[in-house]
Every structure is written in C-alpha cells, then in structure tokens.
Design a protein around this motif. Sequence first.
Motif, short mmCIF file in Angstrom:
data_model
loop_
_atom_site.label_atom_id
_atom_site.label_comp_id
_atom_site.label_asym_id
_atom_site.label_seq_id
_atom_site.Cartn_x
_atom_site.Cartn_y
_atom_site.Cartn_z
N ASN A 2 0.92 -0.99 -0.31
CA ASN A 2 0.11 0.01 -0.08
C ASN A 2 1.04 1.20 0.11
O ASN A 2 1.90 1.29 0.81
N GLU A 3 0.62 2.02 -0.77
CA GLU A 3 1.30 3.34 -0.91
C GLU A 3 0.75 4.40 0.25
O GLU A 3 -0.57 4.42 0.02
N GLN A 4 1.72 4.98 0.97
CA GLN A 4 1.29 5.91 1.91
C GLN A 4 1.26 7.41 1.28
O GLN A 4 2.31 7.85 0.79
N SER A 5 0.07 7.83 1.51
CA SER A 5 0.14 9.48 0.95
C SER A 5 0.00 10.27 2.11
O SER A 5 -0.43 10.31 3.07
N PHE A 6 0.59 11.24 2.20
CA PHE A 6 0.59 12.43 2.86
C PHE A 6 1.08 14.08 2.33
O PHE A 6 1.48 13.91 1.21
N THR A 7 0.90 14.79 3.00
CA THR A 7 1.13 16.20 2.71
C THR A 7 2.04 16.76 3.53
O THR A 7 1.75 16.79 4.86
N PHE A 8 3.01 17.28 3.26
CA PHE A 8 3.84 18.27 3.88
C PHE A 8 4.16 19.70 3.74
O PHE A 8 4.60 19.65 2.31
N TYR A 9 3.71 20.63 4.54
CA TYR A 9 3.88 22.07 3.98
C TYR A 9 4.90 22.92 4.77
O TYR A 9 5.03 22.62 5.69
N LEU A 10 5.71 23.46 4.06
CA LEU A 10 6.69 24.29 4.74
C LEU A 10 7.04 25.57 3.90
O LEU A 10 7.63 25.52 2.53
N GLY A 11 6.26 26.55 4.02
CA GLY A 11 6.43 27.75 3.15
C GLY A 11 7.51 28.89 3.21
O GLY A 11 7.63 29.98 2.82
N THR A 12 8.66 28.39 4.11
CA THR A 12 9.77 29.29 4.78
C THR A 12 10.99 28.75 4.16
O THR A 12 11.37 27.53 4.28
N LYS A 13 11.69 29.44 3.69
CA LYS A 13 13.39 29.19 3.35
C LYS A 13 14.06 29.25 4.63
O LYS A 13 13.99 30.52 5.34
N ILE A 14 14.63 28.29 4.82
CA ILE A 14 15.54 28.42 6.11
C ILE A 14 16.98 28.42 5.77
O ILE A 14 17.72 27.80 4.76
N ILE A 15 17.79 29.52 6.23
CA ILE A 15 18.97 29.53 6.16
C ILE A 15 19.96 29.57 7.68
O ILE A 15 19.62 30.30 8.54
N PHE A 16 20.56 28.26 7.92
CA PHE A 16 20.91 28.03 8.97
C PHE A 16 22.51 28.17 9.19
O PHE A 16 23.19 27.47 8.39
N GLY A 17 23.05 28.51 10.25
CA GLY A 17 24.43 28.44 10.39
C GLY A 17 24.97 29.75 11.05
O GLY A 17 24.40 30.54 11.11
N GLU A 18 26.17 29.68 11.29
CA GLU A 18 26.97 30.74 12.18
C GLU A 18 26.88 32.05 11.22
O GLU A 18 27.21 32.07 10.03
N ASN A 19 26.52 33.02 11.89
CA ASN A 19 26.45 34.47 11.29
C ASN A 19 25.48 34.62 10.07
O ASN A 19 25.33 35.55 9.49
N SER A 20 24.33 33.60 10.11
CA SER A 20 23.41 33.70 9.16
C SER A 20 22.37 34.89 9.26
O SER A 20 21.94 35.45 8.42
N ALA A 21 22.54 35.40 10.53
CA ALA A 21 21.41 36.66 10.78
C ALA A 21 21.95 37.74 10.04
O ALA A 21 21.36 38.72 9.83
N GLN A 22 23.21 37.75 9.74
CA GLN A 22 23.94 39.02 9.27
C GLN A 22 23.58 38.78 7.61
O GLN A 22 24.19 39.74 6.97
N LEU A 23 22.79 38.03 7.14
CA LEU A 23 22.27 37.89 5.83
C LEU A 23 20.94 38.60 5.68
O LEU A 23 20.58 38.76 4.56
N ALA A 24 20.36 39.50 6.61
CA ALA A 24 19.43 39.77 6.65
C ALA A 24 19.19 40.81 5.58
O ALA A 24 18.09 41.06 4.51
N GLY A 25 20.40 41.85 5.27
CA GLY A 25 20.12 42.90 4.56
C GLY A 25 19.92 42.41 3.19
O GLY A 25 19.68 42.86 1.96
N GLU A 26 20.92 41.20 2.75
CA GLU A 26 21.11 40.59 1.43
C GLU A 26 19.65 40.02 0.91
O GLU A 26 19.11 40.24 -0.31
N GLU A 27 18.89 39.26 2.09
CA GLU A 27 17.83 38.87 1.71
C GLU A 27 16.52 39.88 1.44
O GLU A 27 15.83 39.67 0.76
N LEU A 28 16.72 40.82 2.46
CA LEU A 28 15.55 41.77 2.03
C LEU A 28 15.88 42.66 0.53
O LEU A 28 14.88 42.93 -0.31
#
Length: 402
Positions: A2-28
């Motif tokens: 039997n094939e298992q069906s499911f939906t997984f929703y994530l509407g957010t881009k995640i940038i994880f790691g050291e000093n990633s907060a300093q990418l705010a200006g670039e992302e905006l």
Amino acid sequence: MNEQSFTFYLGTKIIFGENSAQLAGEELSSRGYKKTMIVTDKGIINAGLLNGILESLTAHNIGYAIFDEVPPNPPSATVVKGVEVFNFNECDSLIAVGGGSAMDCCKAISMMVDNDGDINEYDIGGKEFSRKGPDVFTIPTTSGTGSEVTQWSVITNERTHWKASIGSPYMAPAVALVDPLLTSALPPSLTAATGIDALTHAIEAYTTKGALNGSSPVTDALSLQAIKLIGGNLRQAYSQGENYEARKNTMLGSTIAGMVFPQIGLGNVHALAHPLGGYYDVPHGVANAILLSYVMKFNLVACPERFADIAVAMGENIDGLSIMEAAEKAVEAVERLVKDTKIPNLSTFNIKDEDLERLAEDALKDGNCSANPRATKLQDLVDIYIQANNVGSENTSELQTI
C-alpha cells in the motif's frame, strides 16, 4: 504494497548556520525591499543582538524602524500598536528578532496590516484571513518555539485571558535566518525552558492523535531527530553557554521540531500551558517544561511503542524491557532533564487551588486537547494541574521571564 500518502507543507526558506543573521540585508534587498520594521523587545536591544543585523541592513541600503514593545505572552493590544508603527513609518516588510513572543507578534502584525477586524477574531475556527500580509523574516534568539518556521501565532486576548492560536498559510515567514551564535549569551534558565519547550513540540508531535492515525515517514523522522538533538545537547548548552556545538545542535533540534508539529498537531501539554500563560503569565516554555512529564505519564497507555522510541532517542537503554517499561524510561529521561536544568516548579507561580478547574476548563477547550493521544476529561486535566502544583518550589533561583 500500500502506498502511503501524505502532505507536508513548509512555506519558509531556512538559512541555518553561524552568522546567518547577518544575511538579513542581502535577503531583503534581493526582494526589492526598501524599509523594514524590526519587531523585538528591549532585552534584545540591550544585549546588543541587533548590532550585526542593523549593519547588514545599512550595508544594503535598507531603512528600518524598530518596534521594541513586545512583552512575554503578547496581547492583542501590542499587535494593534505594531500595525500603527508599521503604517506610520511606511515600511514594506518585517523582521522578527527574539524568542517566540517577538516572532508570533511580528507574524500577527503582518497579517493585520492587510486584513480587517480584530486579531482575536482569527482564532481557530473563526474568521479567516483573506490576504497575505507583508513578508516576515524571522531571526530567533532562543532555541525553543520553532515559530521561525511555522504558520502560527499565539496571541493573548486581554479581556478573556484566552491564548488564541491563530494560523494561516499566509502567515508562514518568507525566510528564517537561524543563527546559533545569537543564543550564546542566553542565560541558563532561558536556555533550559526554551529547550524543553522545543523538546515538548517534538514529543507531542510524535505521539499526538494525528501521529497515531496519519503520521508519515517525514514527520516521524523529524520528530525523533529533534528529540535526539535536544535530549543529547541541552544539558551542555545549559551548563556551558559558550559550547557552540551544543548550542548549534539544540537550535537545529528546535527548528526541526518547528517544522514538524504544525503538520501533525500537539497535545495536552500545550493545552494546559496556554491557560497558565493567559491567567498567570507563566512563560510558555516554563509551563511546557513543568507539565511535560505529567502529561507523558497520562499518555503512556495510549501509545507505549512510541514512547519507547522516544526513550531510545533520549539515549536510554531499553534492552530486555517490556514495552511499558521502555515507555516509562522516556518519562524518567525527561524528569532527569528537567531536574538537571533546574526548571522551576509550578508552585513558584502561586497558582490558586480554586483556579485549577477554571484553568482546566480552558485547557479542555483548547484545540490541542482534542489532538491528545489519550481521550481526556475535565477531571483528568484538573488532576494533572494538582499533581504539578503540589510539588515544592525549591528550583526558583534561576527563574527569568521568557
């Protein structure tokens, strides 16, 4: 097969790691934004956690206004004030910097910029948002709520003391900049409470009624990985604040837990925690940490196999044990973690015995209660409150507001 069906929703881009907060200006800047509103609190500003973020915005010619009036358990009045500040300053986007309160408030502000009425009208089962608000960029400074990646916001109705769970796919942040360095100065008490808050998300997501009836390989894998990361690293993050590996792994576990619980639901821990925040202003992470082991004991009989899995993820040896004995190891592991990280007891908050039934009545109405794996009556919730409230108050020295 039997094939298992499911939906997984994530509407957010995640940038994880050291000093990633300093990418705010670039992302905006990459999205063409010119002026943003930063939603935070004065503690974040005083700790200097905005400095690198502001430098990044300036370097990319992004103007900004700062709304620093977010309290713990933010009330709807704060959302109204935030909308006024956003409009007055003619901003085009928002950045949340802080814990769950700042991120929840920021997402609610965004939605109310472009939708009418009162934020309290949009509680579960109520009015639905018709439009998406301005983009939200989240920068968490605690490893706890997972709000940086969820499409949910919890806002307190000041009149009724009800903590409304407000959600919409429109509310999902555009980008989460998850920087473990921002948690390095977090006091031990906040590290503990927010970390066990995240652990609660993962444990409830793995054992909720939705998980028992319709889990997927994705939600199960994420839940157990979050439990493993937090259970294996929170003590070190708590006792060695400068331990970057422990901070990183705890924060990763928190974000992963935030990815999974909106897909599958929560349970009685959150149902019981919300009234404590609404009536007694108990910090949400502290309330979850206090209640977690009591609710786990109540739920063991409903899904012992899943609690046995949790025990293994927490590092327990279950060789030779029956399923129920293995399940009980999960409770014991959580109880030790709570003790080792000096979570305060519920009695610290002077909860009146005569209020327990009223609190339980609100908990029973909370949508999380209906998702709990074991069917729950009002008296069950009262009993859990009584058990938690009758424990001594020796762990009070490190209590701080989250």
